[in-house]
Design a protein around this motif. Structure first.
Motif, mmCIF file in Angstrom:
data_model
loop_
_atom_site.group_PDB
_atom_site.id
_atom_site.type_symbol
_atom_site.label_atom_id
_atom_site.label_comp_id
_atom_site.label_asym_id
_atom_site.label_seq_id
_atom_site.Cartn_x
_atom_site.Cartn_y
_atom_site.Cartn_z
ATOM 1 N N ILE A 82 -3.917 5.577 -12.710
ATOM 2 C CA ILE A 82 -3.609 6.133 -14.027
ATOM 3 C C ILE A 82 -2.200 6.699 -14.045
ATOM 4 N N ALA A 83 -1.804 7.374 -12.959
ATOM 5 C CA ALA A 83 -0.440 7.890 -12.868
ATOM 6 C C ALA A 83 0.565 6.743 -12.923
ATOM 7 N N LEU A 84 0.246 5.646 -12.256
ATOM 8 C CA LEU A 84 1.140 4.485 -12.249
ATOM 9 C C LEU A 84 1.251 3.880 -13.650
ATOM 10 N N ILE A 85 0.108 3.730 -14.342
ATOM 11 C CA ILE A 85 0.109 3.161 -15.693
ATOM 12 C C ILE A 85 0.840 4.083 -16.667
ATOM 13 N N ASN A 86 0.607 5.391 -16.530
ATOM 14 C CA ASN A 86 1.321 6.346 -17.385
ATOM 15 C C ASN A 86 2.827 6.252 -17.177
ATOM 16 N N ARG A 112 0.841 -1.207 0.000
ATOM 17 C CA ARG A 112 0.000 0.000 0.000
ATOM 18 C C ARG A 112 0.875 1.255 0.000
ATOM 19 N N ALA A 113 1.913 1.232 0.826
ATOM 20 C CA ALA A 113 2.815 2.386 0.889
ATOM 21 C C ALA A 113 3.563 2.564 -0.422
ATOM 22 N N ALA A 114 3.983 1.450 -1.021
ATOM 23 C CA ALA A 114 4.714 1.519 -2.289
ATOM 24 C C ALA A 114 3.809 2.005 -3.416
ATOM 25 N N TYR A 160 8.323 -2.604 -7.269
ATOM 26 C CA TYR A 160 7.538 -1.913 -8.289
ATOM 27 C C TYR A 160 6.717 -2.912 -9.107
ATOM 28 N N ILE A 161 7.327 -4.029 -9.507
ATOM 29 C CA ILE A 161 6.607 -5.057 -10.253
ATOM 30 C C ILE A 161 5.496 -5.654 -9.392
ATOM 31 N N ALA A 162 5.779 -5.852 -8.101
ATOM 32 C CA ALA A 162 4.755 -6.377 -7.189
ATOM 33 C C ALA A 162 3.569 -5.423 -7.096
ATOM 34 N N VAL A 163 3.833 -4.126 -7.113
ATOM 35 C CA VAL A 163 2.754 -3.129 -7.084
ATOM 36 C C VAL A 163 1.941 -3.208 -8.373
ATOM 37 N N LEU A 164 2.603 -3.299 -9.526
ATOM 38 C CA LEU A 164 1.884 -3.437 -10.793
ATOM 39 C C LEU A 164 0.993 -4.679 -10.772
ATOM 40 N N GLU A 165 1.529 -5.789 -10.302
ATOM 41 C CA GLU A 165 0.746 -7.026 -10.239
ATOM 42 C C GLU A 165 -0.445 -6.870 -9.304
#
Length: 246
Positions: free
Chosen positions: A121-125, A33-35, A74-79
């Protein structure tokens, strides 16, 4: 001290062991959550592992033990984000709805989800700025997408069989269009609002936009009248050929 007193004042060893799995899961969740917050607001390059650990109230040693390094986190957050999106889509039970209602529900869900998760959206961008190289490292995200494509294919097949949908629809093209109609006005809200001197985040404008998205997708998807008549004619039982008596 008697044995009974000792038993009352000393905590049982089994309770400590029982807490560890729960503590581990809670700590991982807090770090994720923090990441997510840090990567959404600062991108991959600007995010600091120290800030993530501090926000999660976890020590750095545990963070690295669970996720390896900053890129692994970062990859764990995307997943985690894509898992949330796909899990929410599966809750729609689209196969239980008629084709038009199912497609309308998918459009509505996608529109609502991006509106309520603007940080994603910010993360995907940001990942697009990275040319998707981190996302490609995750087999999980690709596997999560397969049921979505299968569900859209099923809706299209049922709609075509009933003469409701046109027969030349690519499910991935369709989903990209649904996403674009649900995503672009959110990711570009401030520049578009300034250009047109209109608040693209106002409830009235978003209601109109939602209706516009539904109308554009469903109108394009609807089978032409001629094609519908052909489908209806093809579905009628044909009379057996034979000699007619005069």
């Amino acid at each position: 001290m008697t044995d009974t007193t000792a038993a009352q004042t000393s905590p049982p060893r089994s309770s400590g062991r029982g807490k560890r799995p729960r503590d581990s899961a809670l700590t991982k969740e807090a770090i994720l959550r923090a990441a997510t917050f840090e990567f959404c607001h600062n991108g991959l390059g600007g995010a600091r592992v120290e800030a993530i650990a501090q926000r999660a109230k976890a020590n750095m040693r545990l963070l690295y033990a669970y996720f390896g390094d900053k890129n692994g986190l970062y990859i764990a957050v995307l997943e985690d984000v894509y898992t949330e999106i796909r899990a929410a889509e599966q809750q729609l039970k689209l196969d239980d709805l008629d084709p038009v209602a199912a497609m309308s529900e998918l459009i509505n869900f996608t529109f609502t989800f991006f509106g309520e998760h603007q940080n994603y959206i910010a993360l995907i961008n940001n990942e697009n700025l990275q040319r998707g190289r981190n996302l490609r490292k995750s087999r999980k995200i690709a596997e999560l997408t397969l049921p979505l494509v299968a569900s859209i294919e099923s809706i299209l097949r049922r709609g075509m069989a009933e003469g409701l949908f046109r027969g030349d629809v690519d499910p991935i093209q369709l989903y990209v269009s649904i996403t674009a109609m649900s995503y672009f006005h959110v990711s570009n809200r401030y520049t578009l609002s300034a250009m047109f001197d209109k608040d693209l985040g106002s409830p009235d404008w978003l209601t109109q936009r939602r209706e516009h998205a539904q109308d554009m997708i469903l109108t394009w998807l609807t089978a032409p009248i001629g094609e519908r008549k052909h489908k209806a004619a093809a579905s009628k039982p044909t009379a057996r050929s034979g000699k007619t008596s005069r």
